[in-house]
Design an enzyme around this catalytic site. Structure first.
Site, PDB file in Angstrom:
ATOM      1  N   GLY A   1       0.839  -1.183   0.000  1.00 28.56           N
ATOM      2  CA  GLY A   1       0.000   0.000   0.000  1.00 28.56           C
ATOM      3  C   GLY A   1       0.873   1.231   0.000  1.00 28.56           C
ATOM      4  O   GLY A   1       2.100   1.152   0.133  1.00 28.56           O
TER       5      GLY A   1
ATOM      6  N   GLY B   1       1.154   5.055   1.677  1.00 31.24           N
ATOM      7  CA  GLY B   1       0.667   5.978   2.685  1.00 31.24           C
ATOM      8  C   GLY B   1       1.134   7.369   2.345  1.00 31.24           C
ATOM      9  O   GLY B   1       1.735   7.599   1.304  1.00 31.24           O
TER      10      GLY B   1
ATOM     11  N   LYS C   1       8.162  -0.133   5.495  1.00 29.49           N
ATOM     12  CA  LYS C   1       7.674   1.175   5.068  1.00 29.49           C
ATOM     13  C   LYS C   1       8.887   2.007   4.671  1.00 29.49           C
ATOM     14  O   LYS C   1       9.794   2.236   5.462  1.00 29.49           O
ATOM     15  CB  LYS C   1       6.930   1.829   6.218  1.00 29.49           C
TER      16      LYS C   1
ATOM     17  N   ASP D   1      -4.054   9.929  15.599  1.00 32.03           N
ATOM     18  CA  ASP D   1      -4.458   9.705  14.206  1.00 32.03           C
ATOM     19  C   ASP D   1      -5.139   8.356  14.050  1.00 32.03           C
ATOM     20  O   ASP D   1      -4.859   7.594  13.143  1.00 32.03           O
ATOM     21  CB  ASP D   1      -3.246   9.822  13.284  1.00 32.03           C
TER      22      ASP D   1
HETATM   23  N1  LIG Z   1       2.193  -3.875   8.936  1.00 36.30           N
HETATM   24  C1  LIG Z   1       1.533  -3.906   7.802  1.00 36.30           C
HETATM   25  N2  LIG Z   1       1.081  -5.081   7.307  1.00 36.30           N
HETATM   26  C2  LIG Z   1       0.373  -5.102   6.153  1.00 36.30           C
HETATM   27  N3  LIG Z   1       0.081  -4.036   5.430  1.00 36.30           N
HETATM   28  C3  LIG Z   1       0.507  -2.844   5.869  1.00 36.30           C
HETATM   29  C4  LIG Z   1       1.246  -2.715   7.071  1.00 36.30           C
HETATM   30  N4  LIG Z   1       1.511  -1.415   7.265  1.00 36.30           N
HETATM   31  C5  LIG Z   1       0.959  -0.751   6.223  1.00 36.30           C
HETATM   32  N5  LIG Z   1       0.353  -1.596   5.383  1.00 36.30           N
HETATM   33  C6  LIG Z   1      -0.354  -1.244   4.139  1.00 36.30           C
HETATM   34  O1  LIG Z   1       0.256  -0.114   3.563  1.00 36.30           O
HETATM   35  C7  LIG Z   1      -0.655   0.964   3.482  1.00 36.30           C
HETATM   36  C8  LIG Z   1       0.024   2.275   3.778  1.00 36.30           C
HETATM   37  O2  LIG Z   1       0.494   2.259   5.102  1.00 36.30           O
HETATM   38  P1  LIG Z   1       0.849   3.589   5.869  1.00 36.30           P
HETATM   39  O3  LIG Z   1       2.054   4.203   5.273  1.00 36.30           O
HETATM   40  O4  LIG Z   1       0.882   3.282   7.294  1.00 36.30           O
HETATM   41  O5  LIG Z   1      -0.406   4.492   5.511  1.00 36.30           O
HETATM   42  P2  LIG Z   1      -0.763   5.882   6.167  1.00 36.30           P
HETATM   43  O6  LIG Z   1       0.363   6.798   5.835  1.00 36.30           O
HETATM   44  O7  LIG Z   1      -2.033   6.254   5.507  1.00 36.30           O
HETATM   45  O8  LIG Z   1      -0.926   5.632   7.602  1.00 36.30           O
HETATM   46  C9  LIG Z   1      -1.739   0.645   4.475  1.00 36.30           C
HETATM   47  O9  LIG Z   1      -2.955   1.217   4.089  1.00 36.30           O
HETATM   48  C10 LIG Z   1      -1.779  -0.862   4.435  1.00 36.30           C
HETATM   49  O10 LIG Z   1      -2.593  -1.296   3.357  1.00 36.30           O
END
Ligand SMILES: Nc1ncnc2c1ncn2[C@@H]1O[C@H](COP(=O)(O)OP(=O)(O)O)[C@@H](O)[C@H]1O
Ligand SMILES: *[C@@H]1O[C@H](CO)[C@@H](O)[C@H](O)[C@H]1NC(C)=O
Ligand SMILES: *[C@@H]1O[C@H](CO)[C@@H](O)[C@H](O)[C@H]1NC(C)=O
Ligand SMILES: *[C@@H]1O[C@H](CO)[C@@H](O)[C@H](O)[C@H]1NC(C)=O
Ligand SMILES: *[C@@H]1O[C@H](CO)[C@@H](O)[C@H](O)[C@H]1NC(C)=O
Ligand SMILES: *[C@@H]1O[C@H](CO)[C@@H](O)[C@H](O)[C@H]1NC(C)=O
Ligand SMILES: *[C@@H]1O[C@H](CO)[C@@H](O)[C@H](O)[C@H]1NC(C)=O
Ligand SMILES: *[C@@H]1O[C@H](CO)[C@@H](O)[C@H](O)[C@H]1NC(C)=O
Ligand SMILES: *[C@@H]1O[C@H](CO)[C@@H](O)[C@H](O)[C@H]1NC(C)=O
Length: 885
Positions: A544, A546, A565, A666
């Site tokens: 995903g 973010g 991330k 958040d």
């Molecule tokens: N630990 C994880 N396990 C599985 N998918 C994840 C995890 N962390 C994030 N994701 C996926 O990646 C996407 C983006 O994450 P993130 O950067 O935390 O989004 P945001 O910045 O909106 O909080 C999430 O919406 C989720 O689908």
């Protein structure tokens, strides 16, 4: 041969008069009239084949008795049809067949240039031929109203040839499409009646300057829409029926319509202040305004005018009189935007601090401090009336389509511009003065942004912390790591890191990676390893995106899955490494089975990477709002209420640490991640705030996400744990309704979930309709939903002190979850806890350090609450009395 030819001539010459006579008799209208007579049944009285057609009752002929000029069968009690040959009546001026039972296809009147009047109303005609009114250059009156069996047709644009048109009646005649913009062609048009059709679109601009007096457009099936400003230019209007449509915007100033006596505006979507000039129109006798969203002072019509105002408008008071000054100012603001419906629906009553959309007030709830109109799709201008909001601190107007200038204001805090929103900030006051402009900031045309707070998500933290054990089954919770002493780079302690995948542990540094080990022990992971396990950050591994980067899936050699991330460079802003480290140190203390664990981190030049435990089922947001795209099943109520409890527990833990309390800031469904057994963990601690016990901290800039921001937080920047409680309440509403906190695709009045849902809660009967349609609850489930709905209302109470704490939420939700598994004790491994870990040891250490038995409760999966928070004393919400049985 020659004589033979000679003989022919005299014969033909003698024949000629006879032939002429024959031709003439064929040219008279008797054959057509005879056909007409046989098409009608019974024969109209006074019509008979034994008399010349010119002698038939109500049939008029020209002076030579050759051609029919008028046929009048008004109310003649005939049925049958009109034959197509009718179009051969070359001199016909009037065809009046109204109020009969005629049916079938209408004749085409094409090119019947003599026709002036056509009355077809109150029959049963079914079909209209193509071009049936084409070329009627002398048409004055056309009436086809009340032909309910007609197939759909449209007002033909070629009607412009009928420049003499005075009257066009086609009510209840199956007309579809738009009203064509052809009215400049009808300088004499006085009567236009098109009620009870299926016209759509807006009033045509060519109504402007027309002579129309009588305008009936009411009760369109789907509804005419758009603004009715053009009425101001229709100065001959006397009767205007626009009721039961979808017209919107304000009522225009009709002071030039001095003949107007009847104005029916009810049952539309009109907004804005009723123009005072309407109340002084000299001939006005009849007005209806009910069932709109009209705003401002309650209209004060003189008693000679019969007026219906109703109770569903948005007037500031329910009797005439001026509105509160702040309300008046905001109405000016709304007026400059054309009185958007979203504001009209929310901006009700005479107190702008009473839950008005996009408005926040000071903590006493008196003065407006924040006007947050970013990304609302507004167009129009920026009202100078903003200057009258003397307590305004934040004005957010980014991403709209506005023109004008921002007036100089006395008090203005310009927030730092950070984060996800692409906006331009126009500094106020000080900066302007420096430029010497003194009074205004100029904004040419477009996007204006002042003071941005949201989206900031400074993500300050590159919260890497170390790890929690990863056994085959997945992740485990532990808390012991927070107190581990610092370790040398790249080495891991025997106790605390037993569960860290060896692959992560063994990698210590890489070409570009810096190594950092903080107190509390963290695992740095080399960029090489992360590249390897994510297939060089391959597209196919993206989980995903973010606001701060892309999240990749990775798989270690032992099969352990991780989520990486990857922060784009520059995201870190000015946050220094020290702060980063400090946050990591904090984050290592918050470990809980309902908080997503950070396993480690990597700093690679400008790039920072965080390694989390992998949550295979993605986000709660995906399961609530996008389950169809992800081809999974919608969540059951049991799953939802379990997730809610998990989240409540995770957040409660954050809030209730003995020494300090952490505030998430958040909380939202995209930050709630799900495991394979659909248990939830709260993620994304980028904004977590360490709040001194019992105190609040004032933020210089807000962070969070619209739709979830508690009002006092948006207004004052004051952060308490109740900010999370509010956001949790919003999440509960989303869980119940399956709808997003802010849904731009919904009609304005529903787009803000909290406002809408709190209104739903006032009457329990509405609740059932608001429940996510995929739930289809039985009685027991409904009762459970109702209790959660009540909790959601409670959590989103306007005043922070009225909101319960998370412990209360846990207490309410706990029994609801228990209800689904009455006898079975909770299975510990359902949480993926590895019981072979040195957990007791860890717990002991934690308890010694933190002295909290709550922690122990959580880790030992006890459902007993160590504290039973009572309802806050100030809790006086409507929802407390909701009857859930
Ligand atoms: N630990 C994880 N396990 C599985 N998918 C994840 C995890 N962390 C994030 N994701 C996926 O990646 C996407 C983006 O994450 P993130 O950067 O935390 O989004 P945001 O910045 O909106 O909080 C999430 O919406 C989720 O689908
Ligand atoms: C038809 O009307 C004319 C003039 O009104 C009259 O002179 C004539 O006798 C009428 N013919 C018949 C057959 O009734
Ligand atoms: C009507 O008149 C136009 C122009 O003279 C001609 O093109 C058209 O064919 C006529 N239509 C009929 C049905 O006679
Ligand atoms: C009304 O018109 C709209 C759009 O033209 C159409 O989608 C709708 O089906 C029509 N409704 C009826 C009842 O004819
Ligand atoms: C009204 O008429 C004026 C002058 O002709 C024109 O400028 C204006 O655009 C018209 N307003 C509307 C709403 O049609
Ligand atoms: C006002 O409307 C009512 C209801 O439609 C009608 O009975 C009455 O005659 C109207 N009065 C005037 C003055 O038009
Ligand atoms: C609210 O506004 C009023 C009038 O503008 C002002 O007198 C008062 O001091 C303001 N209150 C606060 C708390 O700012
Ligand atoms: C501000 O308020 C004052 C008094 O209520 C009013 O006279 C003035 O017109 C307002 N200013 C603007 C720009 O609306
Ligand atoms: C913004 O408004 C102008 C004029 O009101 C209009 O022409 C333009 O299309 C609008 N742009 C957008 C993106 O809505």
């Amino acid at each position: 041969m020659a004589t033979h030819t000679h003989h022919h001539h005299p014969f033909l010459l003698r024949l000629l008069p006879f032939l002429t006579l024959l031709l003439l008799s064929a040219a008279d209208d008797s054959a057509v009239m005879s056909t007409l007579l046989s098409s009608l049944s019974p024969a109209p009285s006074g019509w008979s084949r034994s008399t010349p057609f010119c002698n038939w009752t109500n049939v008029n002929c020209d002076s030579t008795s050759t051609y029919v000029t008028a046929i009048n069968l008004n109310s003649a009690a005939v049925s049958g049809s009109l034959p197509p040959e009718l179009n051969q009546l070359s001199q016909l001026k009037t065809l009046a067949v109204q109020k009969n039972s005629l049916s079938g296809t209408l004749p085409s009147f094409e090119n019947m240039t003599s026709l002036e009047q056509i009355y077809l109303d109150e029959n049963d005609f079914t079909t209209i031929p193509n071009n049936f009114l084409l070329g009627l250059t002398n048409l004055v009156t056309f009436s086809i109203s009340e032909n309910i069996n007609l197939g759909p047709w449209q007002i033909p644009a070629y009607l412009t040839e009928s420049t003499n048109l005075v009257t066009f009646y086609a009510s209840n005649a199956s007309i579809t499409g738009v009203i064509p913009d052809i009215f400049v062609s009808f300088p004499n048009l006085q009567n236009l009646r098109l009620s009870y059709n299926n016209l759509t679109g807006s009033l045509p601009g060519s109504f402007s300057g027309s002579e129309i007096q009588n305008l009936w457009l009411n009760n369109q099936r789907q509804g005419l829409s758009g603004r009715i400003d053009v009425l101001a230019n229709m100065t001959q209007l006397s009767q205007v029926w626009l009721h039961a449509n979808s017209f919107s915007g304000g009522i225009p100033d009709l002071s030039r319509c001095t003949n107007l006596f009847d104005l029916q505006l009810r049952d539309n979507r009109f907004t804005g202040v009723v123009p005072p000039s309407l109340m002084t129109l000299p001939k006005l006798a009849n007005v209806t305004l009910q069932n709109n969203k009209l705003q401002g002072p309650f209209p004060d019509f003189p008693s000679r005018i019969q007026v219906t105002i109703g109770t569903t408008n948005s007037f500031c008071l329910d009797t005439p009189g001026p509105c509160d000054p702040q309300v008046s100012t905001l109405l000016d603001v709304a007026g400059a935007l054309g009185y958007p419906m979203s504001l009209a629906e929310s901006w009700q009553g005479n107190n702008a601090c009473n839950d008005w959309r996009l408005i926040n007030c000071d903590s006493q709830g008196r003065n407006v401090t924040v006007v947050n109109m970013g990304r609302q799709g507004f167009s129009g201008s920026i009202s100078p009336a903003f200057a009258n909001l003397t307590s305004l601190r934040n004005l957010v107007l980014n991403d709209n389509n506005l023109t004008g200038v921002i007036p100089k204001m006395k008090v203005m805090v310009v927030e730092e511009l950070v984060g996800r929103e692409q906006v331009r900030a126009i500094p106020m006051e000080g900066h302007l003065d420096r430029r010497g402009s003194g009074s205004v900031a100029m904004i040419a045309g477009v996007v204006v942004a002042v003071s941005v707070f949201i989206g900031v998500v400074l993500f300050v933290s590159y919260k890497c912390y170390d790890k929690r054990r990863h056994k085959r089954s997945g992740r485990v919770e532990g808390s012991e790591l927070g107190k581990e002493p610092a370790k040398p780079n790249g080495t891991n302690g025997v106790n605390g890191y037993a569960g860290v995948p060896s692959e992560l542990q063994s990698q210590s540094s890489g070409d570009h990676s810096e190594m950092h080990v903080f107190e509390g022990g963290n695992v740095t992971i080399s960029i090489q390893v992360l590249r390897q396990v994510t297939n060089n950050f391959g597209e196919e591994n993206i989980l995903g995106r973010g606001g701060f980067g892309v999240v990749y899936k990775g798989e270690l050699h032992d099969g352990t899955k991780i989520a990486v991330k990857r922060m784009e460079s520059g995201v870190m802003g000015t946050k220094g490494l020290n702060e980063f480290q400090a946050e990591i140190a904090v984050l290592t203390k918050v470990r809980h089975r309902h908080l997503v664990a950070l396993l480690g981190y990597c700093i690679n030049g400008n790039e920072r990477l965080l390694v989390y435990e992998y949550m295979p089922q993605g986000t709660l947001g995906q399961h609530l709002f996008e389950w169809e795209e992800h081809c999974c099943q919608p969540l059951t109520w049991k799953q939802r209420v379990t997730i809610a409890l998990d989240v409540a527990r995770g957040v409660e833990y954050l809030h209730s640490l003995a020494q300090q309390s952490f505030i998430h800031r958040d909380l939202k469904p995209t930050n709630i991640l799900l495991s394979d057994d659909m248990r939830a963990k709260v993620a994304d601690f980028g904004l977590v705030k360490n709040a001194p016990d019992g105190k609040y901290s004032v933020e210089t800039r807000l962070a969070g996400t619209f739709g979830y921001l508690a009002p006092e937080y948006a207004a004052t920047g004051r952060v308490t744990t109740k900010v999370d409680v509010y956001a949790f309440g919003v999440v509960l509403m989303e869980i119940i309704t399956g709808r997003k906190a802010l849904d731009e695709t919904m009609p304005d009045e529903r787009s803000h979930l909290v406002t809408w849902f709190r209104r739903v809660l006032i009457n329990k009967d509405n609740l059932r309709k608001s429940i996510d349609p995929t739930l289809d609850p039985d009685d027991e489930t409904y009762e459970s939903i109702c209790k959660v709905a009540e909790l959601a209302g409670h959590c989103t109470a306007r005043e922070p002190f009225q909101r319960p704490d998370m412990g209360h939420a846990v207490n309410v939700l706990g029994p609801l979850v228990e209800q689904w598994k009455p006898s079975k004790p909770e299975e510990e491994d359902a949480y993926g806890i590895d019981l072979h870990m040195s957990l007791p040891q860890a717990l002991q250490r934690w308890q010694a350090d933190e002295g909290t038995s709550r922690m122990f409760d959580d880790l030992s999966f006890s459902h007993t609450q160590s504290s039973i928070p009572s309802k806050p004393s100030g809790f006086a919400d409507t929802f407390s009395s909701m009857d859930c049985r």
